[in-house]
Design a protein around this motif. Structure first.
Motif, PDB file in Angstrom:
ATOM      1  N   CYS A  36       1.276 -38.549  89.296  1.00 45.56           N
ATOM      2  CA  CYS A  36       2.524 -39.425  89.937  1.00 45.56           C
ATOM      3  C   CYS A  36       1.071 -39.720  91.100  1.00 45.56           C
ATOM      4  CB  CYS A  36       3.376 -37.709  90.990  1.00 45.56           C
ATOM      5  SG  CYS A  36       4.244 -37.358  88.992  1.00 45.56           S
ATOM      6  N   SER A  37       0.557 -38.899  91.393  1.00 46.75           N
ATOM      7  CA  SER A  37      -0.563 -38.860  92.499  1.00 46.75           C
ATOM      8  C   SER A  37      -1.128 -40.631  91.921  1.00 46.75           C
ATOM      9  CB  SER A  37      -1.896 -38.009  92.984  1.00 46.75           C
ATOM     10  OG  SER A  37      -0.484 -37.032  93.339  1.00 46.75           O
ATOM     11  N   GLU A  38      -1.368 -40.947  90.862  1.00 48.86           N
ATOM     12  CA  GLU A  38      -2.070 -41.839  90.732  1.00 48.86           C
ATOM     13  C   GLU A  38      -1.101 -42.507  90.571  1.00 48.86           C
ATOM     14  OE1 GLU A  38      -5.415 -42.787  88.923  1.00 48.86           O
ATOM     15  OE2 GLU A  38      -5.889 -40.853  88.870  1.00 48.86           O
ATOM     16  N   SER A  39      -0.321 -42.752  90.584  1.00 48.60           N
ATOM     17  CA  SER A  39       0.422 -44.014  89.695  1.00 48.60           C
ATOM     18  C   SER A  39       1.011 -44.569  91.416  1.00 48.60           C
ATOM     19  CB  SER A  39       2.307 -44.293  89.641  1.00 48.60           C
ATOM     20  OG  SER A  39       2.946 -43.014  90.562  1.00 48.60           O
ATOM     21  N   LEU A  40       1.117 -43.621  92.020  1.00 44.92           N
ATOM     22  CA  LEU A  40       0.765 -43.319  94.597  1.00 44.92           C
ATOM     23  C   LEU A  40       0.208 -44.503  94.663  1.00 44.92           C
ATOM     24  CD1 LEU A  40       2.340 -43.680  96.714  1.00 44.92           C
ATOM     25  CD2 LEU A  40       1.514 -40.896  96.703  1.00 44.92           C
ATOM     26  N   ILE A  41      -1.609 -43.842  94.479  1.00 41.44           N
ATOM     27  CA  ILE A  41      -2.839 -43.879  94.613  1.00 41.44           C
ATOM     28  C   ILE A  41      -3.644 -45.320  94.545  1.00 41.44           C
ATOM     29  CG2 ILE A  41      -3.326 -42.702  96.446  1.00 41.44           C
ATOM     30  CD1 ILE A  41      -5.399 -41.702  94.027  1.00 41.44           C
ATOM     31  N   SER A  72      10.670 -32.287  95.288  1.00 39.57           N
ATOM     32  CA  SER A  72       9.736 -32.138  93.755  1.00 39.57           C
ATOM     33  C   SER A  72       9.439 -33.300  93.000  1.00 39.57           C
ATOM     34  CB  SER A  72      10.256 -31.239  92.725  1.00 39.57           C
ATOM     35  OG  SER A  72      10.400 -29.732  92.778  1.00 39.57           O
ATOM     36  N   ILE A  73       7.899 -33.519  93.184  1.00 37.41           N
ATOM     37  CA  ILE A  73       7.099 -35.219  92.808  1.00 37.41           C
ATOM     38  C   ILE A  73       7.175 -35.812  91.449  1.00 37.41           C
ATOM     39  CG2 ILE A  73       5.033 -34.602  93.226  1.00 37.41           C
ATOM     40  CD1 ILE A  73       7.041 -38.271  93.942  1.00 37.41           C
TER      41      ILE A  73
END
Ligand code: SF4
Length: 374
Positions: A60-65, A151-152
């Motif tokens: 989830c963090s990866e896809s965001l940044i 919740s992400i």
């Protein structure tokens, strides 16, 4: 915040307004609200955010940044003050812990808690520990004075892959631990960064929760089924299905229901948002939807099993799907049942007529008839 009046957070004013306008539309707000939303995004009072990682892949963090188009990520990261994020923060060890506790003390009642990953409960939660504390203890401690909790991703929202059978660590979603708090779920594996952006903008603009469905998902993002706006829907309605991966029907771009597509039972906006800003999403590149935004589909149901479609009201028949009259992958019973549901319930005939290939005059005619009947 605005540099030379043209740039915000390193992105051009034009891109900023474009992104905010898209987010405003996504939230289901009138376009006249765009200025108010933009004002909230530009505000200097950036809410502190504590982002906790538990049992997950960091996708989830990866896809965001790592968004191929950086505006959404840039905007999110500049709208908030990301005070603690175990993957992104420069500090580590005691320094990181100090940052966490400082934020919790200085901004008690004001910070947003974002949770990524499921929480293991088995054996007193020893299967996920950070700084000597179990995920459960950390979550309860940080949530106590959080203004809002998000919740992400599917793991934090519903347990996700960590909670898949046999769920060896007894992994649960954050909401199972925080039973007395409102937890906004933004499921997806991974979720679109736009859904996080719009949720944060909603909190900043109105200082209240967006309208949520019974799974605590924002209605603006999870209010419709994938199947309702799927680009392969005309094929579904006309009874044209891929039977196997790589077969002729698959190459033709036919409906993926028989390959296990969970679109008819999955609430999400992937079909309109797409991914990676290159206008693709799993179904557009030939992969069935796995239902990753639902609590009981992805990671709990075989990828190839078909979801039930309820309340069928099939028409009498569907036309042949090949020039020579041979039915191509159209099982009459299944086709009549599943095709009829959608056509009758959702009135997709107009889309059917528009997208039918030229050599399917009969189908075209029949769909026009259906459209007229409606
Ligand atoms: Fe699209 Fe899947 Fe529905 Fe077929 S079953 S129309 S591929 S969502």
């Amino acid at each position: 915040m605005l540099e030379n009046g043209f740039f915000f957070a390193g992105i051009s004013r034009r891109s900023f307004l474009k992104t905010v306008t898209a987010a405003t539309a996504m939230m289901g707000l009138d376009f006249t609200m765009t200025a108010q939303v933009a004002e909230a995004a530009e505000s200097d009072s950036r809410p502190p955010v504590i982002w906790l990682h538990f049992q997950e892949c960091t996708g989830c963090s990866e896809s965001l940044i790592r968004a191929s188009h950086p505006d959404v990520a840039t905007l999110i990261l500049d709208m908030i003050s990301l005070d603690y994020h175990e993957t992104l923060m420069a500090g580590s060890g005691h320094q990181a812990e100090e940052a966490l506790h400082k934020t919790m003390e200085e901004y008690a009642g004001k910070y947003i808690l974002i949770v990524e990953g499921a929480v293991p409960l088995k054996d007193n939660g020893i299967y996920c520990k950070v700084a000597g504390k179990t995920a459960k203890d950390s979550l309860e401690e940080v949530a106590e004075h959080a203004a809002h909790i998000i919740s992400i991703g599917t793991c934090a929202s519903f347990g996700g892959v960590a909670a898949a059978d046999p769920n060896p660590t007894q992994a649960v979603p954050a909401s199972d631990v925080l039973k007395d708090r409102a937890v906004i779920n933004i499921p997806g594996c991974p979720p679109s960064p736009y859904n996080l952006l719009s949720t944060i903008l909603n909190l900043l603009t109105f200082n209240r929760l967006p309208e949520l469905d019974k799974m605590n998902r924002p209605m603006f993002a999870y209010g419709r089924k994938i199947h309702e706006h799927c680009e392969r829907r005309p094929h579904f309605d006309a009874g044209r299905f891929a039977e196997k991966f790589g077969d002729e029907n698959h190459s033709e771009g036919y409906c993926l229901y028989k390959l296990g597509c969970k679109g008819p039972a999955t609430f999400a906006n992937c079909m309109t948002l797409k991914f990676n800003d290159v206008n693709v999403w799993p179904i557009s590149v030939g992969h069935p939807c796995i239902g990753c935004t639902e609590p009981d589909l992805a990671f709990h149901m075989s990828i190839f099993d078909k979801v039930q479609i309820h309340n069928p009201t099939p028409p009498d028949h569907y036309p042949d799907t090949l020039d020579n009259g041979e039915k191509k992958g159209a099982d009459p019973v299944t086709t009549a049942v599943i095709g009829g549901v959608a056509g009758a319930a959702l009135g997709a005939s107009a889309m059917v007529a528009k997208k039918l290939p030229n050599n399917l005059e009969d189908a075209d005619k029949r769909n026009k008839e259906l459209e007229d009947e409606e």
